[in-house]
Design a protein around this motif. Structure first.
Motif, PDB file in Angstrom:
ATOM      1  N   SER A  67      95.074  72.180  47.360  1.00 35.99           N
ATOM      2  CA  SER A  67      96.429  71.679  47.609  1.00 35.99           C
ATOM      3  C   SER A  67      97.307  71.845  46.370  1.00 35.99           C
ATOM      4  N   TYR A  68      96.724  71.595  45.213  1.00 34.03           N
ATOM      5  CA  TYR A  68      97.449  71.734  43.947  1.00 34.03           C
ATOM      6  C   TYR A  68      97.860  73.185  43.726  1.00 34.03           C
TER       7      TYR A  68
ATOM      8  N   CYS B  59      94.251  63.194  43.520  1.00 28.10           N
ATOM      9  CA  CYS B  59      95.450  63.645  44.241  1.00 28.10           C
ATOM     10  C   CYS B  59      96.722  63.151  43.563  1.00 28.10           C
TER      11      CYS B  59
ATOM     12  N   CYS C  29      91.421  68.943  46.718  1.00 25.27           N
ATOM     13  CA  CYS C  29      92.556  68.582  45.857  1.00 25.27           C
ATOM     14  C   CYS C  29      93.050  69.803  45.091  1.00 25.27           C
TER      15      CYS C  29
ATOM     16  N   LEU D  28     102.382  68.591  39.683  1.00 26.23           N
ATOM     17  CA  LEU D  28     103.293  69.443  40.462  1.00 26.23           C
ATOM     18  C   LEU D  28     104.739  68.991  40.304  1.00 26.23           C
ATOM     19  N   ASP D  29     104.960  67.687  40.338  1.00 24.95           N
ATOM     20  CA  ASP D  29     106.316  67.153  40.193  1.00 24.95           C
ATOM     21  C   ASP D  29     106.929  67.539  38.854  1.00 24.95           C
TER      22      ASP D  29
ATOM     23  N   ALA E 103     102.054  68.969  47.552  1.00 23.91           N
ATOM     24  CA  ALA E 103     101.817  67.605  47.087  1.00 23.91           C
ATOM     25  C   ALA E 103     101.531  66.692  48.272  1.00 23.91           C
ATOM     26  N   GLY E 104     100.549  65.817  48.128  1.00 19.42           N
ATOM     27  CA  GLY E 104     100.241  64.814  49.130  1.00 19.42           C
ATOM     28  C   GLY E 104      99.342  65.241  50.272  1.00 19.42           C
TER      29      GLY E 104
ATOM     30  N   ASP F 205      99.527  65.570  41.993  1.00 16.39           N
ATOM     31  CA  ASP F 205     100.899  65.488  42.501  1.00 16.39           C
ATOM     32  C   ASP F 205     101.880  65.273  41.352  1.00 16.39           C
TER      33      ASP F 205
END
Length: 85
Positions: free
Chosen positions: A66-67, A38, A63, A45-46, A72-73, A42
């Motif tokens: 979500s990605y 994760c 994971c 993504l950032d 994120a998170g 994240d």
């Protein structure tokens, strides 16, 4: 970027705002190992890094979802919330 544009960007899947990069991700399962995954995703993504394809097993699938969704998170929060179940 205006406030409305930033809010819309957060609501849209990541692939709508990032150009994919020439790499693929294979994400492992393994319960708490997902916390490391994760964090790495994240970070990606950032920095606007979006893989061409993502596959995952068990927590790796969560994971990866979500990605790909650009959230994120989310999986880290889920892991921490349900770790004792």
């Amino acid at each position: 970027m205006g406030v409305d544009e930033a809010a819309q960007r957060k609501a849209d899947p990541a692939w709508m705002h990032f150009r994919t990069q020439p790499f693929q991700l294979v994400l492992e399962g393994g319960a708490m190992r997902g916390m490391f995954t994760c964090g790495v995703l994240d970070f990606f993504l950032d920095h606007g890094l979006l893989a061409e394809s993502v596959v995952g097993v068990s927590v790796g699938a969560s994971c990866g979802f979500s990605y790909a969704a650009g959230i994120a998170g989310q999986t880290a929060k889920m892991i921490v919330s349900y770790r004792n179940d």
